[in-house]
Motif scaffolding. Structure first.
Motif, PDB file in Angstrom:
ATOM      1  N   ALA A  49       0.828  -1.208   0.000  1.00  0.00           N
ATOM      2  CA  ALA A  49       0.000   0.000   0.000  1.00  0.00           C
ATOM      3  C   ALA A  49       0.864   1.261   0.000  1.00  0.00           C
ATOM      4  CB  ALA A  49      -0.927   0.004   1.216  1.00  0.00           C
ATOM      5  N   THR A  50       0.412   2.246  -0.737  1.00  0.00           N
ATOM      6  CA  THR A  50       1.121   3.527  -0.775  1.00  0.00           C
ATOM      7  C   THR A  50       0.506   4.533   0.195  1.00  0.00           C
ATOM      8  OG1 THR A  50      -0.245   4.204  -2.653  1.00  0.00           O
ATOM      9  CG2 THR A  50       1.916   3.217  -3.138  1.00  0.00           C
ATOM     10  N   SER A  51      -0.632   4.178   0.753  1.00  0.00           N
ATOM     11  CA  SER A  51      -1.324   5.041   1.711  1.00  0.00           C
ATOM     12  C   SER A  51      -1.231   4.419   3.103  1.00  0.00           C
ATOM     13  CB  SER A  51      -2.794   5.189   1.301  1.00  0.00           C
ATOM     14  OG  SER A  51      -3.595   5.570   2.392  1.00  0.00           O
ATOM     15  N   ILE A  52      -0.925   5.232   4.091  1.00  0.00           N
ATOM     16  CA  ILE A  52      -0.835   4.736   5.469  1.00  0.00           C
ATOM     17  C   ILE A  52      -2.192   4.237   5.963  1.00  0.00           C
ATOM     18  CG2 ILE A  52      -1.195   6.952   6.619  1.00  0.00           C
ATOM     19  CD1 ILE A  52       1.422   4.435   7.707  1.00  0.00           C
ATOM     20  N   PHE A  58      -5.679  -2.799   6.029  1.00  0.00           N
ATOM     21  CA  PHE A  58      -5.423  -4.178   5.620  1.00  0.00           C
ATOM     22  C   PHE A  58      -4.515  -4.918   6.601  1.00  0.00           C
ATOM     23  CE2 PHE A  58      -7.099  -2.462   1.704  1.00  0.00           C
ATOM     24  CZ  PHE A  58      -7.931  -3.489   1.299  1.00  0.00           C
ATOM     25  N   TYR A  59      -3.636  -4.192   7.273  1.00  0.00           N
ATOM     26  CA  TYR A  59      -2.790  -4.822   8.282  1.00  0.00           C
ATOM     27  C   TYR A  59      -3.629  -5.291   9.466  1.00  0.00           C
ATOM     28  CZ  TYR A  59       1.154  -5.686  11.363  1.00  0.00           C
ATOM     29  OH  TYR A  59       2.059  -6.282  12.202  1.00  0.00           O
ATOM     30  N   ALA A  60      -4.644  -4.505   9.839  1.00  0.00           N
ATOM     31  CA  ALA A  60      -5.538  -4.914  10.934  1.00  0.00           C
ATOM     32  C   ALA A  60      -6.272  -6.200  10.566  1.00  0.00           C
ATOM     33  CB  ALA A  60      -6.522  -3.797  11.262  1.00  0.00           C
ATOM     34  N   VAL A  61      -6.736  -6.283   9.322  1.00  0.00           N
ATOM     35  CA  VAL A  61      -7.404  -7.505   8.873  1.00  0.00           C
ATOM     36  C   VAL A  61      -6.415  -8.669   8.870  1.00  0.00           C
ATOM     37  CG1 VAL A  61      -8.599  -8.621   6.940  1.00  0.00           C
ATOM     38  CG2 VAL A  61      -9.109  -6.249   7.525  1.00  0.00           C
ATOM     39  N   LEU A  62      -5.195  -8.396   8.416  1.00  0.00           N
ATOM     40  CA  LEU A  62      -4.146  -9.422   8.410  1.00  0.00           C
ATOM     41  C   LEU A  62      -3.880  -9.933   9.824  1.00  0.00           C
ATOM     42  CD1 LEU A  62      -1.992 -10.918   6.694  1.00  0.00           C
ATOM     43  CD2 LEU A  62      -0.463  -9.014   7.193  1.00  0.00           C
ATOM     44  N   LYS A  63      -3.751  -9.040  10.782  1.00  0.00           N
ATOM     45  CA  LYS A  63      -3.503  -9.446  12.172  1.00  0.00           C
ATOM     46  C   LYS A  63      -4.684 -10.237  12.737  1.00  0.00           C
ATOM     47  CE  LYS A  63      -0.381  -8.749  14.355  1.00  0.00           C
ATOM     48  NZ  LYS A  63       0.813  -9.572  14.533  1.00  0.00           N
ATOM     49  N   LYS A 121      12.435  -0.654  -0.494  1.00  0.00           N
ATOM     50  CA  LYS A 121      11.307  -1.473  -0.953  1.00  0.00           C
ATOM     51  C   LYS A 121      11.079  -2.696  -0.070  1.00  0.00           C
ATOM     52  CE  LYS A 121      11.389   0.219  -5.608  1.00  0.00           C
ATOM     53  NZ  LYS A 121      11.426  -0.059  -7.020  1.00  0.00           N
ATOM     54  N   VAL A 122      11.326  -2.525   1.203  1.00  0.00           N
ATOM     55  CA  VAL A 122      11.089  -3.614   2.156  1.00  0.00           C
ATOM     56  C   VAL A 122       9.615  -4.008   2.160  1.00  0.00           C
ATOM     57  CG1 VAL A 122      11.175  -4.264   4.595  1.00  0.00           C
ATOM     58  CG2 VAL A 122      13.047  -2.979   3.584  1.00  0.00           C
ATOM     59  N   GLY A 123       8.720  -3.045   2.025  1.00  0.00           N
ATOM     60  CA  GLY A 123       7.286  -3.335   1.989  1.00  0.00           C
ATOM     61  C   GLY A 123       6.928  -4.260   0.845  1.00  0.00           C
TER      62      GLY A 123
END
Length: 159
Positions: A49-52, A58-63, A121-123
């Protein structure tokens, strides 16, 4: 992440337990197939994602979906004879810790340096890691469903 992770852990356990009581003997692996696919999707989107805001969404859903460890531990306990549970659990935790802590950061660093050639580009490297290892996990769980059903049926015969 604490709220999402804890909620996911409890919710998954309740869902899989309900499936087991309904006679779905491979419920742990069946659910893990879907979770692994979700990790591929949400991990790829979150880490690229380029937006915080998109990242945190999506990180919350991933967690919420990632706490597969509790379900994996439960499936091991179900199919392991009582006298071997401590030993098998120790081996499982050793291998998971060694692979997760030992290879996870190395895989991301390798992708960052050798594929993307840019330390910024770690993300993207993490997104690629989610895709590749998530698909690998999906295949492993899908291919192991029959063996899990057989192991659960064998364990039920012990009781």
């Amino acid at each position: 992440t604490a709220v999402a992770g804890s909620s996911g852990l409890l919710g998954m356990g309740m869902f899989v337990d309900r499936q087991m009581t309904r006679g779905v003997r491979d419920a742990h692996f069946r659910f893990a197939v879907w979770l692994s696919l979700a990790i591929v999707l949400f991990g790829a989107i979150a880490f690229s994602a380029t937006s915080i805001i998109l990242f945190f969404l999506f990180y919350a859903v991933l967690k919420l979906l990632v706490p597969i460890g509790g379900m994996a531990s439960a499936s091991i306990q179900i199919v392991t004879p009582n006298e071997l549970r401590g030993t098998v659990s120790a081996i499982y935790l050793f291998v998971v810790t060694l692979l997760g802590a030992g290879t996870g950061p190395t895989v991301v660093a390798t992708f960052t340096e050798l594929i993307f050639h840019d330390s910024a580009k770690v993300g993207l490297a993490m997104a690629l890691t989610c895709i590749i290892l998530g698909l690998f996990a999906t295949a492993c769980f899908a291919l192991g469903r029959r063996q899990m059903r057989e192991a659960v049926e064998t364990a039920e015969a012990w009781a």
